[in-house]
Motif scaffolding. Sequence first.
Motif, mmCIF file in Angstrom:
data_model
loop_
_atom_site.group_PDB
_atom_site.id
_atom_site.type_symbol
_atom_site.label_atom_id
_atom_site.label_comp_id
_atom_site.label_asym_id
_atom_site.label_seq_id
_atom_site.Cartn_x
_atom_site.Cartn_y
_atom_site.Cartn_z
ATOM 1 N N ASN A 108 4.609 -0.932 -10.381
ATOM 2 C CA ASN A 108 5.341 0.328 -10.347
ATOM 3 C C ASN A 108 5.461 0.863 -8.931
ATOM 4 O O ASN A 108 6.072 1.890 -8.709
ATOM 5 C CB ASN A 108 4.627 1.369 -11.228
ATOM 6 N N ASN A 109 4.855 0.172 -7.969
ATOM 7 C CA ASN A 109 4.854 0.619 -6.584
ATOM 8 C C ASN A 109 6.160 0.221 -5.918
ATOM 9 O O ASN A 109 6.468 -0.947 -5.819
ATOM 10 C CB ASN A 109 3.677 0.007 -5.818
ATOM 11 N N GLN A 110 6.891 1.196 -5.426
ATOM 12 C CA GLN A 110 8.167 0.904 -4.813
ATOM 13 C C GLN A 110 8.294 1.423 -3.391
ATOM 14 O O GLN A 110 9.299 1.178 -2.760
ATOM 15 C CB GLN A 110 9.304 1.490 -5.673
ATOM 16 N N SER A 111 7.302 2.127 -2.876
ATOM 17 C CA SER A 111 7.415 2.680 -1.528
ATOM 18 C C SER A 111 7.294 1.561 -0.493
ATOM 19 O O SER A 111 6.705 0.511 -0.759
ATOM 20 C CB SER A 111 6.338 3.735 -1.292
ATOM 21 N N PRO A 112 7.841 1.785 0.704
ATOM 22 C CA PRO A 112 7.730 0.775 1.770
ATOM 23 C C PRO A 112 6.277 0.435 2.102
ATOM 24 O O PRO A 112 5.957 -0.713 2.387
ATOM 25 C CB PRO A 112 8.428 1.436 2.963
ATOM 26 N N ILE A 113 5.402 1.424 2.049
ATOM 27 C CA ILE A 113 3.988 1.182 2.361
ATOM 28 C C ILE A 113 3.376 0.258 1.310
ATOM 29 O O ILE A 113 2.673 -0.700 1.633
ATOM 30 C CB ILE A 113 3.216 2.512 2.449
ATOM 31 N N GLN A 114 3.647 0.533 0.047
ATOM 32 C CA GLN A 114 3.101 -0.298 -1.023
ATOM 33 C C GLN A 114 3.662 -1.715 -0.953
ATOM 34 O O GLN A 114 2.942 -2.681 -1.199
ATOM 35 C CB GLN A 114 3.390 0.360 -2.370
ATOM 36 N N MET A 115 4.936 -1.847 -0.598
ATOM 37 C CA MET A 115 5.544 -3.173 -0.460
ATOM 38 C C MET A 115 4.860 -3.960 0.667
ATOM 39 O O MET A 115 4.572 -5.138 0.522
ATOM 40 C CB MET A 115 7.042 -3.046 -0.173
ATOM 41 N N ARG A 116 4.589 -3.285 1.776
ATOM 42 C CA ARG A 116 3.919 -3.951 2.909
ATOM 43 C C ARG A 116 2.491 -4.355 2.553
ATOM 44 O O ARG A 116 2.026 -5.417 2.948
ATOM 45 C CB ARG A 116 3.903 -3.043 4.137
ATOM 46 N N ILE A 117 1.805 -3.511 1.803
ATOM 47 C CA ILE A 117 0.439 -3.844 1.378
ATOM 48 C C ILE A 117 0.463 -5.105 0.518
ATOM 49 O O ILE A 117 -0.362 -6.004 0.689
ATOM 50 C CB ILE A 117 -0.220 -2.660 0.643
ATOM 51 N N LEU A 118 1.420 -5.202 -0.388
ATOM 52 C CA LEU A 118 1.539 -6.403 -1.222
ATOM 53 C C LEU A 118 1.818 -7.635 -0.373
ATOM 54 O O LEU A 118 1.256 -8.704 -0.611
ATOM 55 C CB LEU A 118 2.649 -6.220 -2.263
ATOM 56 N N GLU A 119 2.667 -7.494 0.642
ATOM 57 C CA GLU A 119 2.953 -8.616 1.537
ATOM 58 C C GLU A 119 1.685 -9.064 2.268
ATOM 59 O O GLU A 119 1.432 -10.269 2.404
ATOM 60 C CB GLU A 119 4.031 -8.228 2.553
ATOM 61 N N LEU A 120 0.902 -8.108 2.748
ATOM 62 C CA LEU A 120 -0.341 -8.446 3.451
ATOM 63 C C LEU A 120 -1.343 -9.129 2.521
ATOM 64 O O LEU A 120 -2.018 -10.089 2.915
ATOM 65 C CB LEU A 120 -0.953 -7.196 4.077
ATOM 66 N N LEU A 121 -1.439 -8.654 1.290
ATOM 67 C CA LEU A 121 -2.333 -9.283 0.314
ATOM 68 C C LEU A 121 -1.895 -10.717 0.019
ATOM 69 O O LEU A 121 -2.725 -11.620 -0.058
ATOM 70 C CB LEU A 121 -2.371 -8.469 -0.979
ATOM 71 N N ASN A 122 -0.602 -10.915 -0.125
ATOM 72 C CA ASN A 122 -0.083 -12.251 -0.400
ATOM 73 C C ASN A 122 -0.279 -13.195 0.780
ATOM 74 O O ASN A 122 -0.357 -14.413 0.604
ATOM 75 C CB ASN A 122 1.395 -12.192 -0.790
ATOM 76 N N SER A 123 -0.372 -12.645 1.987
ATOM 77 C CA SER A 123 -0.590 -13.485 3.166
ATOM 78 C C SER A 123 -2.064 -13.815 3.367
ATOM 79 O O SER A 123 -2.420 -14.535 4.296
ATOM 80 C CB SER A 123 -0.024 -12.813 4.415
ATOM 81 N N GLY A 124 -2.939 -13.257 2.493
ATOM 82 C CA GLY A 124 -4.358 -13.621 2.566
ATOM 83 C C GLY A 124 -5.280 -12.538 3.088
ATOM 84 O O GLY A 124 -6.492 -12.744 3.160
ATOM 85 N N GLU A 125 -4.752 -11.390 3.465
ATOM 86 C CA GLU A 125 -5.606 -10.307 3.960
ATOM 87 C C GLU A 125 -6.412 -9.726 2.804
ATOM 88 O O GLU A 125 -5.882 -9.506 1.723
ATOM 89 C CB GLU A 125 -4.742 -9.218 4.605
ATOM 90 N N THR A 126 -7.696 -9.478 3.000
ATOM 91 C CA THR A 126 -8.549 -8.961 1.936
ATOM 92 C C THR A 126 -9.246 -7.656 2.300
ATOM 93 O O THR A 126 -9.744 -6.964 1.431
ATOM 94 C CB THR A 126 -9.640 -9.984 1.555
ATOM 95 N N SER A 127 -9.283 -7.318 3.568
ATOM 96 C CA SER A 127 -10.014 -6.153 4.052
ATOM 97 C C SER A 127 -9.126 -4.911 4.056
ATOM 98 O O SER A 127 -8.028 -4.919 4.632
ATOM 99 C CB SER A 127 -10.509 -6.429 5.473
ATOM 100 N N ALA A 128 -9.596 -3.827 3.452
ATOM 101 C CA ALA A 128 -8.842 -2.576 3.445
ATOM 102 C C ALA A 128 -8.693 -2.025 4.858
ATOM 103 O O ALA A 128 -7.637 -1.485 5.210
ATOM 104 C CB ALA A 128 -9.535 -1.555 2.552
ATOM 105 N N LEU A 129 -9.713 -2.190 5.677
ATOM 106 C CA LEU A 129 -9.649 -1.714 7.054
ATOM 107 C C LEU A 129 -8.617 -2.503 7.860
ATOM 108 O O LEU A 129 -7.814 -1.925 8.600
ATOM 109 C CB LEU A 129 -11.026 -1.794 7.705
ATOM 110 N N ALA A 130 -8.604 -3.818 7.691
ATOM 111 C CA ALA A 130 -7.632 -4.658 8.406
ATOM 112 C C ALA A 130 -6.210 -4.350 7.943
ATOM 113 O O ALA A 130 -5.275 -4.314 8.758
ATOM 114 C CB ALA A 130 -7.954 -6.132 8.195
ATOM 115 N N ILE A 131 -6.037 -4.123 6.643
ATOM 116 C CA ILE A 131 -4.716 -3.756 6.123
ATOM 117 C C ILE A 131 -4.276 -2.428 6.734
ATOM 118 O O ILE A 131 -3.121 -2.288 7.167
ATOM 119 C CB ILE A 131 -4.728 -3.692 4.583
ATOM 120 N N SER A 132 -5.188 -1.474 6.823
ATOM 121 C CA SER A 132 -4.874 -0.180 7.435
ATOM 122 C C SER A 132 -4.427 -0.349 8.882
ATOM 123 O O SER A 132 -3.433 0.245 9.315
ATOM 124 C CB SER A 132 -6.094 0.744 7.386
#
Length: 103
Positions: free
Chosen positions: A23-47
């Motif tokens: 249900n996430n459609q904002s640009p920030i949520q889309m970027r977070i999904l992209e980072l997760l799919n690229s293998g990032e796991t750390s909330a701090l690194a994602i930030s």
Amino acid sequence: MDQITFEDLFHDEKKVIKPNQTNNQSPIQMRILELLNSGETSALAISEKLIDMGLFNKKRYITNKPRCYAEVCFILDELVLQGFLRFIEDIEKKDRVYELVKE
């Protein structure tokens, strides 16, 4: 609590989350999904990466943690509730680690 089987230990296939699956459609949520799919796991690194992308300002707490960290954790926790992620650990209240749920 989810249990893993012996086969899960050797199964490396990663689930790719498509933005339209949530249900996430904002640009920030889309970027977070992209980072997760690229293998990032750390909330701090994602930030930090979201700050580098210009999606959040560079303001920080006195502890040097980005002010956007809480919002990023909130979005990640929403993805946990939706079944896309699994919360792994809270590292001494300094960082949180997540992983994609495998199919």
